[in-house]
Write an enzyme that holds these catalytic residues in place. Structure first.
Site, PDB file in Angstrom:
ATOM      1  CG  HIS A 577     -11.316  12.944  38.445  1.00 56.44           C
ATOM      2  ND1 HIS A 577     -11.164  14.232  37.973  1.00 56.44           N
ATOM      3  CD2 HIS A 577     -10.198  12.687  39.180  1.00 56.44           C
ATOM      4  CE1 HIS A 577     -10.009  14.723  38.405  1.00 56.44           C
ATOM      5  NE2 HIS A 577      -9.415  13.798  39.133  1.00 56.44           N
ATOM      6  CG  HIS A 621      -8.551  17.356  39.911  1.00 57.97           C
ATOM      7  ND1 HIS A 621      -7.572  16.596  39.312  1.00 57.97           N
ATOM      8  CD2 HIS A 621      -8.700  18.458  39.122  1.00 57.97           C
ATOM      9  CE1 HIS A 621      -7.136  17.210  38.219  1.00 57.97           C
ATOM     10  NE2 HIS A 621      -7.815  18.338  38.082  1.00 57.97           N
TER      11      HIS A 621
END
Length: 650
Positions: A577, A621
């Site tokens: 991420h 996310h």
């Protein structure tokens, strides 16, 4: 377009490719596999139909002019190209380093195994470290960033999370621009989605039902996933809509999936317009090596890229933008491209012989990521989870169920089925709900890494560690939890390795360099173990696998904080991420690379529209937040040019 017949054998080979070491099972049983596709084979028909929806690959004319040039067809680039080309008078060029997305990429259970296919990701790795990823090959974490239509949204785990409202209020405070607050961003989270989640109550104030990205539950659910959500309720954390008014809790996963298949940004935004948007051109297998900037006027006017063809030599192109160049190459490749173009930290650029066009010290800095512990697994005494051997067992119907009806365990996100959001520093549920800013995510999977000899490979766990630590539980049913740091304080940086555009960047991640990250992560590990001891999880005899951790077990007592820190540094789990490397900020922030309209400081007609602009990583996310950023940027650009053209006619 890919609208030709695909032989049965070819599909069988494709599927086998993604099963790694188990491919021999497929080839040894071809006589049993082919009947799965017998008759009017639905998968073949779907494959052909899917290919016909892909954007055509266009070879631009040398020195061609467009109104907008968008670099990168990932979550941000696909969104921006689709939205900007809604203006039929605007010509848009979308440049992507990879090629077509294929239906086989969109089988959810294959998410992990996509990382074997280097044709669809950049195959990066962190620099070797003695502080993290110690159980990985060469002490490096793998970084498989997408290089394909749809970018990382084509290779990720399809987890749909927005983050916490306080994340975006923090962005507004850091930048001094209230348009980045949660209340303002909410309209873009709503705009992008068709919300089709099976919840008892859905608050329409938080959701839309007509957007391009379908968000739904996974159509298959294991009993052990049910037990995990029940365990949360037992601990006082109810299941709810974590993309609604409250994030904290234990929830079934929401996913960007349609009819049991991945829904990438490419599929959501570009497939629907592939037949009728003739003002949008896409050049695939085209690696942008430089943003063209007039060094005197400081105006971006185009892009230079190398296009790779199968049967001819690579060819260099220059294309020009009448209005703007928008870079959407991702939080690792965007700073790399800027620096190759002379936009970045002057001292670093000069050391590599790159002429400095604009000194931007923040380019490549402030690198953030979500990390956690990847070594927790629990065994059970019943067949209530997922096992690789069951899926590839041709006496069972799992493969046929998926290929013909899109049902069964192959619809799970690489086995990830549920998620828990907790504040480990204030674990009492009432206080957490009131505060509602979790600092740890418990990512639940109904398949543990020791179940099959292929599962450690995507994470580059070394053979020594596989044999000593993970291999003892082959074919045993069980589950895993990855405790993930949601607001890490450690910061890394991206640097160029050389002035060669094909050289991989240096990724200096600095994971776990801040002591508070270690403290919170260890608490998260203990929290996950406590979940395994609930009545719900004990119904199936859940038992922590006390595995030896080479380099830790020999010198540290198990279950001490020191042991868990050592284990954390050994089996460091990154969720890829990446963000923050070209952050937006106030005019007074020297390290800010873009302003709140995402315009690059000191350079006209150049913007950035991906996760690199995020000043702080959200508790999410990043696929959905990145799409929301791109949706917002599309509106900003349209508004700016509408105002500009209006003033010119006055």
């Amino acid at each position: 377009m890919i609208s030709k017949y695909v032989p049965l054998a070819a599909i069988t080979i494709i599927l086998a490719t993604y099963v790694g070491p188990n491919s021999s099972v497929f080839f040894d049983n071809l006589d049993k596999i082919l009947p799965l596709f017998a008759g009017k084979i639905q998968f073949i028909r779907d494959f052909i139909e899917y290919g016909s929806e892909e954007m055509c690959d266009t070879v631009p004319d040398q020195h061609a002019e467009y109104d907008y040039i968008v670099v990168g067809a990932g979550s941000a680039g696909s969104t921006l190209a689709a939205r900007l080309s809604e203006d039929r008078d605007a010509r848009v060029l979308l440049i992507e380093a990879g090629g077509h997305e294929f239906l086989v990429h969109d089988i959810p259970i294959m998410a992990l195994h996509l990382y074997f296919n280097k044709a669809i990701h950049w195959d990066y790795a962190t620099e070797p470290s003695n502080q993290f990823c110690l159980g990985k090959e060469n002490h490096q974490c793998r970084v498989p960033v997408g290089k394909v239509m749809g970018g990382t949204s084509t290779v990720n785990f399809m987890i749909a999370t927005r983050g916490n409202r306080k994340d975006y209020d923090e962005w507004a405070e850091l930048t001094g621009d209230s348009s980045w607050s949660y209340q303002e961003m909410l309209k873009y989270f709503k705009k992008l989605e068709t919300f089709d989640v099976d919840l008892a109550e859905v608050d329409p104030a938080y959701h839309n039902f007509t957007g391009p990205v379908r968000i739904a539950n996974i159509p298959y659910r294991t009993k052990i996933a049910d037990a995990f959500v029940e365990a949360g309720a037992e601990l006082g954390y109810s299941a709810a809509d974590y993309n609604g008014p409250r994030q904290t809790g234990f929830h079934y996963m929401q996913t960007n999936q349609v009819h049991g298949e991945r829904m990438s940004a490419n599929r959501a935004y570009l497939h629907p317009i592939s037949k009728d948007r003739d003002n949008l051109h896409v050049s695939m297998n085209s690696h942008v090596t430089k943003i063209l900037v007039d060094p005197a006027k400081k105006v971006a006017y185009g892009a230079q890229f190398t296009r790779y063809e199968k049967y001819s030599k690579p060819r260099r192109y220059e294309v020009y933008a009448r209005r703007e160049v928008i870079v959407c190459a991702g939080a690792l490749n965007t700073p790399k491209l800027l620096m190759l173009s002379g936009l970045g930290p002057a001292q670093h650029l000069r050391s590599l012989g790159i002429p400095v066009v604009q000194d931007l010290p923040g380019v490549g800095e402030n690198l953030q990521d979500h990390i956690g512990y990847g070594g927790l697994s629990f065994l059970v005494n019943d067949t209530v989870a997922i096992s690789v051997s069951d899926i590839v067992d041709l006496s069972k119907s799992f493969t046929a169920d998926y290929l013909n009806r899109r049902q069964g365990p192959m619809t799970t996100l690489g086995s990830i089925e549920a998620i828990g959001y907790v504040d480990v520093d204030e674990p009492e549920p009432r206080s957490s709900y009131a505060r509602d800013r979790p600092n740890v995510e418990l990512m639940f999977g109904s398949l543990h890494l020791g179940n099959d000899e292929s599962l450690h490979l995507p994470f580059a766990i070394s053979e020594e560690h596989w044999l000593q630590s993970f291999s003892r539980t082959l074919d045993r049913h069980g589950w895993l939890v990855w405790p993930i740091l949601l607001k890490p304080k450690s910061r890394g940086r991206v640097l160029l390795r050389s002035a060669n555009p094909r050289a991989k960047p240096k990724l200096l991640m600095n994971y776990l360099s801040h002591r508070d990250d270690v403290r919170v992560a260890v608490k998260g590990i203990r929290w996950a173990v406590d979940v395994s001891r609930t009545r719900a999880m004990q119904r199936y005899g859940s038992e922590l696998q006390v595995r030896p951790v080479p380099g830790c077990s020999e010198r540290l007592a198990h279950d001490t904080d020191e042991f868990w820190e050592c284990a954390l540094r050994t089996y460091t789990m990154t969720l890829w991420h990446f963000c923050g490397t070209c952050k937006m900020g106030r005019d007074t922030d020297r390290m800010a690379v873009v302003n709140t309209k995402l315009q690059v400081r000191g350079v006209h007609r150049l913007r950035i529209g991906d996760a690199s602009i995020m000043p702080e990583v959200p508790t999410a996310h990043l696929n959905i937040p990145t799409i929301a950023v791109a949706e917002k940027l599309a509106d900003i650009i349209k508004s700016d040019w509408k105002s500009s053209m209006r003033s010119e006619t006055m």
